[in-house]
Design a protein around this motif. Structure first.
Motif, PDB file in Angstrom:
ATOM      1  N   GLY A 317       2.942  -1.176   3.052  1.00 38.07           N
ATOM      2  CA  GLY A 317       3.213  -1.133   3.910  1.00 38.07           C
ATOM      3  C   GLY A 317       4.799  -1.443   2.811  1.00 38.07           C
ATOM      4  O   GLY A 317       5.883  -2.036   3.761  1.00 38.07           O
ATOM      5  N   VAL A 318       4.956  -2.277   1.073  1.00 39.71           N
ATOM      6  CA  VAL A 318       5.763  -2.536   0.847  1.00 39.71           C
ATOM      7  C   VAL A 318       6.456  -1.775  -0.070  1.00 39.71           C
ATOM      8  O   VAL A 318       7.702  -1.343  -0.056  1.00 39.71           O
ATOM      9  CB  VAL A 318       5.344  -3.894   0.205  1.00 39.71           C
ATOM     10  CG1 VAL A 318       6.254  -4.542  -0.650  1.00 39.71           C
ATOM     11  CG2 VAL A 318       5.320  -5.329   1.028  1.00 39.71           C
ATOM     12  N   ASN A 319       5.319  -1.134  -0.959  1.00 40.26           N
ATOM     13  CA  ASN A 319       6.310  -0.484  -2.091  1.00 40.26           C
ATOM     14  C   ASN A 319       5.554   1.379  -2.428  1.00 40.26           C
ATOM     15  O   ASN A 319       4.639   1.838  -3.317  1.00 40.26           O
ATOM     16  CB  ASN A 319       6.172  -1.311  -3.030  1.00 40.26           C
ATOM     17  CG  ASN A 319       4.209  -0.869  -3.647  1.00 40.26           C
ATOM     18  OD1 ASN A 319       3.110  -1.187  -3.510  1.00 40.26           O
ATOM     19  ND2 ASN A 319       4.868  -2.259  -5.145  1.00 40.26           N
ATOM     20  N   ASP A 320       4.402   1.513  -1.043  1.00 37.23           N
ATOM     21  CA  ASP A 320       3.585   2.444  -1.853  1.00 37.23           C
ATOM     22  C   ASP A 320       3.712   4.154  -0.512  1.00 37.23           C
ATOM     23  O   ASP A 320       2.699   4.556  -0.327  1.00 37.23           O
ATOM     24  CB  ASP A 320       1.992   1.872  -0.714  1.00 37.23           C
ATOM     25  CG  ASP A 320       1.564   1.835   0.445  1.00 37.23           C
ATOM     26  OD1 ASP A 320       2.787   1.365   1.326  1.00 37.23           O
ATOM     27  OD2 ASP A 320       0.615   1.013   0.811  1.00 37.23           O
ATOM     28  N   PRO A 343      -4.861  -1.526  -7.128  1.00 41.91           N
ATOM     29  CA  PRO A 343      -4.975  -2.037  -5.761  1.00 41.91           C
ATOM     30  C   PRO A 343      -4.900  -3.928  -6.199  1.00 41.91           C
ATOM     31  O   PRO A 343      -5.144  -4.816  -7.044  1.00 41.91           O
ATOM     32  CB  PRO A 343      -6.777  -1.950  -5.844  1.00 41.91           C
ATOM     33  CG  PRO A 343      -6.905  -0.672  -6.339  1.00 41.91           C
ATOM     34  CD  PRO A 343      -5.316  -1.042  -7.696  1.00 41.91           C
ATOM     35  N   PHE A 344      -3.998  -4.362  -5.331  1.00 36.60           N
ATOM     36  CA  PHE A 344      -3.723  -5.266  -4.892  1.00 36.60           C
ATOM     37  C   PHE A 344      -4.997  -6.657  -5.325  1.00 36.60           C
ATOM     38  O   PHE A 344      -5.717  -6.040  -4.674  1.00 36.60           O
ATOM     39  CB  PHE A 344      -2.819  -6.237  -3.659  1.00 36.60           C
ATOM     40  CG  PHE A 344      -2.291  -7.530  -4.047  1.00 36.60           C
ATOM     41  CD1 PHE A 344      -1.764  -8.626  -4.223  1.00 36.60           C
ATOM     42  CD2 PHE A 344      -2.696  -7.648  -2.972  1.00 36.60           C
ATOM     43  CE1 PHE A 344      -1.145  -9.135  -4.274  1.00 36.60           C
ATOM     44  CE2 PHE A 344      -2.392  -9.234  -2.453  1.00 36.60           C
ATOM     45  CZ  PHE A 344      -1.590 -10.189  -3.402  1.00 36.60           C
ATOM     46  N   ASN A 345      -5.145  -7.224  -6.009  1.00 36.28           N
ATOM     47  CA  ASN A 345      -6.245  -8.291  -5.114  1.00 36.28           C
ATOM     48  C   ASN A 345      -5.679  -9.712  -5.111  1.00 36.28           C
ATOM     49  O   ASN A 345      -4.413 -10.450  -5.511  1.00 36.28           O
ATOM     50  CB  ASN A 345      -6.716  -8.574  -7.164  1.00 36.28           C
ATOM     51  CG  ASN A 345      -7.262  -7.335  -8.148  1.00 36.28           C
ATOM     52  OD1 ASN A 345      -7.523  -6.588  -7.759  1.00 36.28           O
ATOM     53  ND2 ASN A 345      -5.691  -7.053  -9.103  1.00 36.28           N
ATOM     54  N   PRO A 346      -6.586 -10.066  -3.903  1.00 28.93           N
ATOM     55  CA  PRO A 346      -5.869 -11.059  -3.041  1.00 28.93           C
ATOM     56  C   PRO A 346      -6.288 -12.353  -3.895  1.00 28.93           C
ATOM     57  O   PRO A 346      -7.254 -12.667  -4.590  1.00 28.93           O
ATOM     58  CB  PRO A 346      -6.923 -11.019  -1.792  1.00 28.93           C
ATOM     59  CG  PRO A 346      -7.692 -10.079  -2.282  1.00 28.93           C
ATOM     60  CD  PRO A 346      -8.033  -9.107  -3.566  1.00 28.93           C
ATOM     61  N   TRP A 357      -6.873   2.656   1.149  1.00 25.28           N
ATOM     62  CA  TRP A 357      -7.107   3.673  -0.494  1.00 25.28           C
ATOM     63  C   TRP A 357      -6.561   5.224  -0.276  1.00 25.28           C
ATOM     64  O   TRP A 357      -6.258   5.880  -1.057  1.00 25.28           O
ATOM     65  CB  TRP A 357      -8.516   3.833   0.046  1.00 25.28           C
ATOM     66  CG  TRP A 357      -9.260   4.004  -1.600  1.00 25.28           C
ATOM     67  CD1 TRP A 357     -10.389   5.309  -1.737  1.00 25.28           C
ATOM     68  CD2 TRP A 357      -9.441   3.279  -3.179  1.00 25.28           C
ATOM     69  NE1 TRP A 357     -10.216   5.575  -2.965  1.00 25.28           N
ATOM     70  CE2 TRP A 357      -9.939   4.746  -3.473  1.00 25.28           C
ATOM     71  CE3 TRP A 357      -8.288   2.838  -4.168  1.00 25.28           C
ATOM     72  CZ2 TRP A 357      -9.996   4.255  -5.308  1.00 25.28           C
ATOM     73  CZ3 TRP A 357      -9.136   2.400  -4.873  1.00 25.28           C
ATOM     74  CH2 TRP A 357      -9.283   2.970  -6.025  1.00 25.28           C
ATOM     75  N   GLU A 358      -6.987   5.386   1.328  1.00 24.32           N
ATOM     76  CA  GLU A 358      -6.401   7.323   0.834  1.00 24.32           C
ATOM     77  C   GLU A 358      -4.973   6.761   1.064  1.00 24.32           C
ATOM     78  O   GLU A 358      -4.417   7.924   0.226  1.00 24.32           O
ATOM     79  CB  GLU A 358      -6.320   7.220   2.835  1.00 24.32           C
ATOM     80  CG  GLU A 358      -7.493   7.340   3.718  1.00 24.32           C
ATOM     81  CD  GLU A 358      -8.608   5.872   3.645  1.00 24.32           C
ATOM     82  OE1 GLU A 358      -7.225   5.154   3.348  1.00 24.32           O
ATOM     83  OE2 GLU A 358      -9.567   6.249   3.451  1.00 24.32           O
ATOM     84  N   ARG A 359      -4.138   5.909   1.264  1.00 26.92           N
ATOM     85  CA  ARG A 359      -3.150   5.944   0.723  1.00 26.92           C
ATOM     86  C   ARG A 359      -2.379   6.211  -1.148  1.00 26.92           C
ATOM     87  O   ARG A 359      -1.709   6.453  -1.679  1.00 26.92           O
ATOM     88  CB  ARG A 359      -2.062   4.575   1.323  1.00 26.92           C
ATOM     89  CG  ARG A 359      -0.344   4.146   0.339  1.00 26.92           C
ATOM     90  CD  ARG A 359       0.602   5.376   0.784  1.00 26.92           C
ATOM     91  NE  ARG A 359       0.562   5.391   1.934  1.00 26.92           N
ATOM     92  CZ  ARG A 359       1.075   7.313   2.378  1.00 26.92           C
ATOM     93  NH1 ARG A 359       1.536   7.491   1.298  1.00 26.92           N
ATOM     94  NH2 ARG A 359       1.733   7.978   4.262  1.00 26.92           N
ATOM     95  N   ILE A 360      -3.581   4.614  -1.617  1.00 30.06           N
ATOM     96  CA  ILE A 360      -3.390   4.817  -3.497  1.00 30.06           C
ATOM     97  C   ILE A 360      -3.675   5.880  -3.728  1.00 30.06           C
ATOM     98  O   ILE A 360      -2.788   6.706  -5.159  1.00 30.06           O
ATOM     99  CB  ILE A 360      -4.333   3.757  -3.579  1.00 30.06           C
ATOM    100  CG1 ILE A 360      -4.093   2.247  -3.282  1.00 30.06           C
ATOM    101  CG2 ILE A 360      -4.322   4.026  -4.785  1.00 30.06           C
ATOM    102  CD1 ILE A 360      -5.253   1.142  -3.400  1.00 30.06           C
ATOM    103  N   GLU A 361      -4.642   7.256  -2.271  1.00 28.65           N
ATOM    104  CA  GLU A 361      -5.251   8.117  -3.601  1.00 28.65           C
ATOM    105  C   GLU A 361      -3.877   9.312  -3.506  1.00 28.65           C
ATOM    106  O   GLU A 361      -3.859  10.008  -4.274  1.00 28.65           O
ATOM    107  CB  GLU A 361      -6.409   8.544  -3.150  1.00 28.65           C
ATOM    108  CG  GLU A 361      -7.955   7.748  -3.442  1.00 28.65           C
ATOM    109  CD  GLU A 361      -9.182   8.934  -2.474  1.00 28.65           C
ATOM    110  OE1 GLU A 361      -8.787   9.087  -1.136  1.00 28.65           O
ATOM    111  OE2 GLU A 361     -10.229   8.530  -3.567  1.00 28.65           O
ATOM    112  N   VAL A 376      -6.200   5.056 -10.915  1.00 30.33           N
ATOM    113  CA  VAL A 376      -6.104   4.314 -10.306  1.00 30.33           C
ATOM    114  C   VAL A 376      -6.949   2.672 -10.499  1.00 30.33           C
ATOM    115  O   VAL A 376      -8.358   2.842 -10.942  1.00 30.33           O
ATOM    116  CB  VAL A 376      -6.867   4.196  -8.910  1.00 30.33           C
ATOM    117  CG1 VAL A 376      -6.836   3.029  -7.453  1.00 30.33           C
ATOM    118  CG2 VAL A 376      -6.169   5.236  -8.139  1.00 30.33           C
ATOM    119  N   ARG A 377      -6.641   1.440 -11.236  1.00 28.16           N
ATOM    120  CA  ARG A 377      -7.550   0.924 -11.901  1.00 28.16           C
ATOM    121  C   ARG A 377      -8.696   0.075 -10.739  1.00 28.16           C
ATOM    122  O   ARG A 377      -8.038  -0.540 -10.289  1.00 28.16           O
ATOM    123  CB  ARG A 377      -6.327  -0.648 -12.798  1.00 28.16           C
ATOM    124  CG  ARG A 377      -7.209  -1.335 -13.220  1.00 28.16           C
ATOM    125  CD  ARG A 377      -6.303  -2.706 -13.314  1.00 28.16           C
ATOM    126  NE  ARG A 377      -5.334  -2.023 -14.700  1.00 28.16           N
ATOM    127  CZ  ARG A 377      -4.383  -2.932 -15.357  1.00 28.16           C
ATOM    128  NH1 ARG A 377      -4.436  -4.593 -14.641  1.00 28.16           N
ATOM    129  NH2 ARG A 377      -3.242  -2.767 -15.676  1.00 28.16           N
TER     130      ARG A 377
END
Length: 408
Positions: A317-320, A343-346, A357-361, A376-377
């Motif tokens: 929801g920030v930059n994706d 993918p952001f690592n918490p 994951w769907e948004r990243i893809e 995608v790393r």
């Protein structure tokens, strides 16, 4: 303190007729440049006509053989070996803790010998983390260039640790020496038997990335000289095309990096608008996107074979959004580039979540269809806080744990 300053202090201690220098008082030659090794020989009275030859001999033992003692250097005369051992050492950083992830990622907490730059009441030197990531065809070592960081990127755990100091060239290179030793990657050493290293036909440490603690271009001279040591074909022999320096965007140093060191370049981008990047990467307020991307277009040696990697952490929801993916493509037009989607690592206390994951893809597909590689790393080492953006030396906890083991 420069090598020459340390050398002057060491020689002064010798002149005070101490019976012998304590090991902790000796300068470690591990990580030294050729110029520093030459200065060391000059300080011992070696004739100038021999300096180049002696430096080449010692270089081979340090960086090709991984020698831990002067005694094994049999092509150097016994008398000179003795004088080297009286004044210098081959001390490595101390491994305070080693963690191994379920996926084979290894994280080491290293402590360097104390220097005048360390104002530490406990008397110990600086501590940093470096991370080793094995894959089937390579092994990548992520090294640190500073103790802590000054950039305060809001999504990065390392950015919550204040900058303590820059690392020296020797301290940067020593991280690679330690990693290769722990992985059995020098002649005569045995690698770990957990079956998690690259295939036998590949070197355990084949790639170096300056993506650990710190902003490399705020420690330019040491990083430049470290790249020179790492890439020297008579020693560690890591191709400059396998050495990547990552920056959050210190624009004035980017061209200089390409001209003086010529590694691969990576940019921590993470946003396509200045207002958002100002929040995620505060350095953007000083060097906004237009200036940064202009510097990338002018990077010396830039070509399709030497593409710039743009790192883009995926924050829910920030930059994706799809619109931001399209804007990313527009911004990078004309730059030979690869976009690493991370993918952001918490980490504890983080204010962000990883994108679905769907948004990243979907984001990746837009970038890929525009003609850019957009891998995608795969998160590595999350279980030991070794993934991208997670490094932070929680040394007090680790020291307490070590004491409990020692006392147990």
């Amino acid at each position: 303190m420069t090598f020459q300053d340390e050398l002057a202090v060491t020689l002064a201690l010798e002149d005070n007729s101490l019976p012998a220098l304590a090991e902790a008082e000796k300068i470690s030659l591990v990580g030294s440049t050729r110029a520093e090794l030459g200065a060391a020989f000059l300080s011992l009275g070696v004739p100038e006509r021999e300096i180049k030859m002696r430096t080449a001999q010692l270089w081979h033992w340090l960086y090709f053989q991984g020698a831990t003692s002067f005694d094994v250097m049999l092509n150097i005369g016994k008398g000179l070996r003795g004088r080297l051992a009286e004044t210098f050492s081959l001390t490595r950083p101390e491994v305070i803790a080693e963690q191994v992830s379920q996926d084979g990622t290894r994280k080491w907490l290293l402590r360097f010998p104390p220097t005048s730059a360390d104002a530490n009441p406990g008397g110990h030197g600086a501590e940093v983390e470096c991370v080793y990531i094995p894959e089937s065809d390579r092994g990548t070592l992520c090294v640190s260039s500073q103790v802590g960081c000054t950039l305060t990127c809001s999504f990065c755990h390392t950015g919550t640790q204040k900058l303590v100091r820059n690392l020296s060239t020797r301290e940067i290179v020593a991280q690679i020496i330690v990693a290769r030793e722990r992985l059995g990657d020098f002649p005569g050493l045995t690698p770990p038997t957990d079956g998690l290293l690259p295939g036998a036909e590949n070197r355990a440490v084949s790639n170096i990335v300056f993506m650990g603690m710190g902003e490399p271009l705020y420690n330019f001279d040491a990083v430049r000289d470290a790249v020179g040591v790492l890439s020297d074909g008579d020693g560690l022999g890591i191709s400059k095309r396998r050495i990547t320096v990552s920056t959050a965007g210190v624009v004035p140093q980017i061209a200089r990096l390409g001209a003086e060191a010529s590694p691969m370049l990576a940019i921590s981008l993470h946003a396509v608008r200045d207002d958002l990047r100002d929040k995620l990467v505060p350095l953007n307020k000083k060097y906004p996107l237009k200036d940064l991307l202009d510097a990338c277009r002018d990077y010396p040696g830039l070509s399709n074979a030497r593409r710039i990697t743009f790192e883009y952490v995926m924050l829910k929801g920030v930059n994706d959004s799809a619109a931001e993916a399209r804007e990313l493509v527009r911004l990078l037009k004309g730059i030979p580039a690869k976009i690493n989607l991370i993918p952001f690592n918490p980490w504890p206390g983080a204010a962000y979540e990883c994108s679905d994951w769907e948004r990243i893809e979907a984001f990746s597909d837009i970038v890929f269809n525009a003609g850019y590689a957009s891998p995608v790393r795969t998160p590595r080492g999350r279980d030991i806080l070794a993934a991208c953006g997670q490094l932070k030396s929680e040394t007090e906890k680790l020291r307490a744990r070590a004491r409990m083991v020692a006392e147990g």
